[in-house]
Motif scaffolding. Structure first.
Motif, PDB file in Angstrom:
ATOM      1  N   GLN A  79       6.043 -43.634  10.925  1.00  0.00           N
ATOM      2  CA  GLN A  79       5.220 -44.527  11.733  1.00  0.00           C
ATOM      3  C   GLN A  79       5.733 -44.589  13.180  1.00  0.00           C
ATOM      4  O   GLN A  79       4.953 -44.580  14.125  1.00  0.00           O
ATOM      5  CB  GLN A  79       5.216 -45.913  11.104  1.00  0.00           C
ATOM      6  N   ASN A  83       3.593 -43.433  16.356  1.00  0.00           N
ATOM      7  CA  ASN A  83       3.278 -44.384  17.420  1.00  0.00           C
ATOM      8  C   ASN A  83       3.748 -43.862  18.778  1.00  0.00           C
ATOM      9  O   ASN A  83       3.039 -43.979  19.779  1.00  0.00           O
ATOM     10  CB  ASN A  83       3.878 -45.758  17.119  1.00  0.00           C
ATOM     11  N   GLU A  93      -1.270 -49.909  22.598  1.00  0.00           N
ATOM     12  CA  GLU A  93      -0.605 -50.403  21.382  1.00  0.00           C
ATOM     13  C   GLU A  93      -1.590 -51.136  20.488  1.00  0.00           C
ATOM     14  O   GLU A  93      -1.532 -51.032  19.266  1.00  0.00           O
ATOM     15  CB  GLU A  93       0.564 -51.315  21.763  1.00  0.00           C
ATOM     16  N   LYS A  94      -2.548 -51.873  21.133  1.00  0.00           N
ATOM     17  CA  LYS A  94      -3.477 -52.618  20.260  1.00  0.00           C
ATOM     18  C   LYS A  94      -4.428 -51.675  19.528  1.00  0.00           C
ATOM     19  O   LYS A  94      -4.799 -51.935  18.382  1.00  0.00           O
ATOM     20  CB  LYS A  94      -4.201 -53.749  21.000  1.00  0.00           C
ATOM     21  N   THR A  97      -2.483 -50.451  16.594  1.00  0.00           N
ATOM     22  CA  THR A  97      -2.379 -51.505  15.561  1.00  0.00           C
ATOM     23  C   THR A  97      -3.675 -51.586  14.744  1.00  0.00           C
ATOM     24  O   THR A  97      -3.646 -51.698  13.515  1.00  0.00           O
ATOM     25  CB  THR A  97      -2.089 -52.869  16.237  1.00  0.00           C
ATOM     26  N   VAL A  98      -4.816 -51.506  15.444  1.00  0.00           N
ATOM     27  CA  VAL A  98      -6.106 -51.578  14.726  1.00  0.00           C
ATOM     28  C   VAL A  98      -6.223 -50.374  13.771  1.00  0.00           C
ATOM     29  O   VAL A  98      -6.621 -50.518  12.613  1.00  0.00           O
ATOM     30  CB  VAL A  98      -7.295 -51.637  15.721  1.00  0.00           C
ATOM     31  N   TRP A 100      -3.852 -48.635  12.276  1.00  0.00           N
ATOM     32  CA  TRP A 100      -3.001 -48.819  11.085  1.00  0.00           C
ATOM     33  C   TRP A 100      -3.589 -49.863  10.155  1.00  0.00           C
ATOM     34  O   TRP A 100      -3.526 -49.732   8.939  1.00  0.00           O
ATOM     35  CB  TRP A 100      -1.570 -49.217  11.486  1.00  0.00           C
ATOM     36  N   SER A 101      -4.186 -50.918  10.737  1.00  0.00           N
ATOM     37  CA  SER A 101      -4.697 -51.957   9.838  1.00  0.00           C
ATOM     38  C   SER A 101      -5.914 -51.451   9.054  1.00  0.00           C
ATOM     39  O   SER A 101      -6.092 -51.810   7.897  1.00  0.00           O
ATOM     40  CB  SER A 101      -4.974 -53.269  10.574  1.00  0.00           C
ATOM     41  N   ALA A 119      -9.333 -51.027  21.990  1.00  0.00           N
ATOM     42  CA  ALA A 119      -9.134 -51.175  20.530  1.00  0.00           C
ATOM     43  C   ALA A 119     -10.404 -51.622  19.800  1.00  0.00           C
ATOM     44  O   ALA A 119     -10.346 -51.920  18.608  1.00  0.00           O
ATOM     45  CB  ALA A 119      -7.977 -52.129  20.212  1.00  0.00           C
TER      46      ALA A 119
END
Ligand code: PML
Length: 240
Positions: A79, A83, A93-94, A97-98, A100-101, A119
Motif C-alpha cells: 500500500q 500510494n 491523497e483524497k 483514499t476514495v 482504497w475505500s 476525488a
C-alpha cells in the motif's frame, strides 16, 4: 462468459472471460471458457452466461504496457509503494483514499472512475461501475508477456487478461492511472498501471483470504464521461 453463484438470493460473480476471435475459432473458445467456468475452485456455478457479438467496427490497435513485478513483503508495504507511486503521478491523497475505500469496501463488478484531484466518483452507476470489454491481446505480445512472468504467477492467463485491460485503460488520454486488486481471496498480486510507468505488478497487495477487491481509474476532468465509457466498454481493441 460470466459465471456466477447465487448466495442468499444474491448473484455473486465467480469467473469470467472474454476475447475477440475469428468465426472459425468460436467453438474452441466456447469450450475453453465453459471448462474455465465449471472448473472453478469454488465449485460449479449456478449460472453461466455466454454472449457472442459480431464486431462490425474496425478493431483499434493499442500498445501494450510494459510489465514489471514489484515484490512487497506485506500488504502494508504494498500500500505504501502504491500510494507513493500514485502521489508521484500527481494524484491527490483524497482521491487515493476514495479508491482504497471502494476497493476494500463494496464489491463492484466494474471499475470506479475517480477525479484524480477532487476525488469525486464519476461513474454513473455506482453499483455496476465501468466494465472494460471488447479486448484481445495479440498472440506475439501474449507470448512475450508469458515469458516475462514465467514462474512469477500461479495464473498466467489472469495476468494476460489484466495487462490487456490495463493497456486499453491507459491508452485513454483522460486516464492518469489505474489500481487493481483481485477479488479472488487466493490471488494476492494486484497492479497499478499508467502510461508513465507501465503495468506494475504488486505482490501481497492484500492479505491471503480477503475477498474484497476491485478497480479504480483516476481520471482528469473536465472529460466527456459518456465518450470515455463508450470507448472502454464498446470499442474493440487489440493490444499489440
Ligand atoms: C497479475 O498481474 O498477477 C494479475 C493481477 C490482476 C488481478 C485482477 C484479477 O483478479 O484478474
Amino acid at each position: 462468459m460470466r459465471a456466477s453463484r447465487i448466495e442468499n438470493s444474491k448473484e455473486i460473480h465467480i469467473s469470467g472471460a472474454e476475447g475477440i476471435y475469428e468465426f472459425y475459432e468460436l467453438e474452441k473458445f466456447l469450450k475453453k471458457f465453459f471448462k474455465r467456468a465449471i472448473e472453478h475452485p469454488k465449485g460449479l456455478p449456478d449460472k453461466i452466461v455466454f454472449t457472442l457479438e459480431k464486431i462490425k467496427e474496425e478493431i483499434q490497435p493499442v500498445e501494450a504496457l510494459s510489465v514489471k513485478t514489484v515484490f512487497c513483503e506485506s500488504s502494508e508495504e504494498a500500500q505504501k509503494v502504491i500510494n507513493e507511486h500514485l502521489i508521484n503521478l500527481g494524484i491527490s491523497e483524497k482521491a487515493i483514499t476514495v479508491a482504497w475505500s471502494v476497493i476494500k469496501g463494496q464489491k463492484m463488478r466494474g471499475a470506479t472512475l475517480i477525479d484524480y484531484l477532487t476525488a469525486e466518483r464519476l461513474e454513473p452507476d455506482k453499483e455496476r461501475g465501468v466494465r472494460v470489454s471488447r479486448i484481445q491481446m495479440d498472440k506475439k505480445r501474449r507470448m512475450q508477456v508469458l515469458k516475462k512472468i514465467k514462474n512469477l504467477s500461479s495464473e498466467p492467463q489472469r495476468v494476460i487478461e489484466a495487462v490487456t485491460i490495463a493497456s486499453k485503460v491507459a491508452f485513454c488520454p483522460e486516464v492518469v492511472a489505474e489500481i487493481c486488486v483481485s477479488d479472488n481471496p487466493d490471488y494476492t498480486t494486484g497492479y497499478i498501471a499508467s502510461k508513465e510507468h507501465g503495468y506494475l505488478r504488486i505482490t501481497n497487495i492484500k492479505k491471503q483470504g480477503e475477498n474484497t477487491g476491485g478497480r479504480a481509474f483516476f481520471v482528469k476532468t473536465p472529460l466527456d464521461i459518456e465518450k470515455l465509457i463508450k470507448f472502454l466498454e464498446k470499442t474493440p481493441v487489440v493490444v499489440l
